[in-house]
Design an enzyme around this catalytic site. Sequence first.
Site, PDB file in Angstrom:
ATOM      1  N   ASP A   7       0.868  -1.176   0.000  1.00 22.70           N
ATOM      2  CA  ASP A   7       0.000   0.000   0.000  1.00 22.70           C
ATOM      3  C   ASP A   7       0.911   1.234   0.000  1.00 22.70           C
ATOM      4  OD1 ASP A   7       0.872   0.295   2.608  1.00 22.70           O
ATOM      5  OD2 ASP A   7      -1.125   0.335   3.510  1.00 22.70           O
ATOM      6  N   HIS A   8       0.297   2.409   0.175  1.00 19.35           N
ATOM      7  CA  HIS A   8       1.076   3.657   0.146  1.00 19.35           C
ATOM      8  C   HIS A   8       2.128   3.698   1.253  1.00 19.35           C
ATOM      9  CE1 HIS A   8      -2.449   4.009   2.677  1.00 19.35           C
ATOM     10  NE2 HIS A   8      -1.819   4.919   3.388  1.00 19.35           N
ATOM     11  N   CYS A  64       2.949  -3.184   4.063  1.00 20.88           N
ATOM     12  CA  CYS A  64       2.114  -2.033   4.425  1.00 20.88           C
ATOM     13  C   CYS A  64       2.875  -1.277   5.511  1.00 20.88           C
ATOM     14  CB  CYS A  64       0.700  -2.460   4.840  1.00 20.88           C
ATOM     15  SG  CYS A  64       0.577  -3.371   6.395  1.00 20.88           S
ATOM     16  N   GLY A  65       2.208  -0.423   6.246  1.00 23.25           N
ATOM     17  CA  GLY A  65       2.931   0.380   7.237  1.00 23.25           C
ATOM     18  C   GLY A  65       3.565  -0.471   8.319  1.00 23.25           C
ATOM     19  N   THR A  66       2.750  -1.316   8.934  1.00 20.44           N
ATOM     20  CA  THR A  66       3.255  -2.200   9.990  1.00 20.44           C
ATOM     21  C   THR A  66       3.526  -3.617   9.493  1.00 20.44           C
ATOM     22  OG1 THR A  66       0.990  -2.820  10.518  1.00 20.44           O
ATOM     23  CG2 THR A  66       1.952  -1.001  11.785  1.00 20.44           C
ATOM     24  N   GLY A  69      -1.716  -5.392   8.983  1.00 17.52           N
ATOM     25  CA  GLY A  69      -2.993  -5.424   8.264  1.00 17.52           C
ATOM     26  C   GLY A  69      -2.921  -6.260   7.004  1.00 17.52           C
ATOM     27  N   HIS A  97       9.743 -24.234   8.784  1.00 19.39           N
ATOM     28  CA  HIS A  97       8.715 -24.940   9.559  1.00 19.39           C
ATOM     29  C   HIS A  97       7.285 -24.696   9.080  1.00 19.39           C
ATOM     30  CE1 HIS A  97      11.389 -25.522  13.403  1.00 19.39           C
ATOM     31  NE2 HIS A  97      11.933 -26.019  12.301  1.00 19.39           N
ATOM     32  N   HIS A 132       6.853 -31.146  10.154  1.00 19.56           N
ATOM     33  CA  HIS A 132       6.286 -29.819   9.888  1.00 19.56           C
ATOM     34  C   HIS A 132       5.210 -29.884   8.811  1.00 19.56           C
ATOM     35  CE1 HIS A 132       9.217 -28.256  12.588  1.00 19.56           C
ATOM     36  NE2 HIS A 132      10.187 -28.813  11.886  1.00 19.56           N
TER      37      HIS A 132
END
Length: 144
Positions: A7-8, A64-66, A69, A97, A132
Amino acid sequence: MIIIGSDHAGYELKKSVIAHLKETNVEFMEAGCMDGESCDYPLVAKEVCEKIVNGKADKGILICGTGVGISMAANKIKGIRAALCGDWYSAKYTRLHNDANVLCMGGRVIGSGLAAEIVDIFLTTEFEGGRHQRRVDQITDLEK
Ligand code: RB5
């Protein structure tokens, strides 16, 4: 084939990761957003993840920013195992894993140097399988 989108808030880091993919000769497709204008990360996650589920790409990178999301959105799509990574250890072990097929990062959280290292590890580490695989299958069962 890799597909990368942001995203932006992840746009600057996406540009930097794309430069790194070019330098390291990794074949990639670019998804939105294509400029720094505000856009909605769930739609970017959908665009990228559908290409993976449809077999047009093997793995994805979402920013994205973090990174939170866009990873939440990606993990709603059947067949997607998206991992938010801000360190190389998580990037390594989510491949070993979890057989993660999408790497998510936070453009407002990590810098371009660390992101490049995380991308390299994510793209070059193979899934270990064995016990796994059973656990990954159990994750897939949760989609039903
Ligand atoms: C956009 O402002 C921001 O909310 C988004 O990039 C992301 O951090 C959401 O998780």
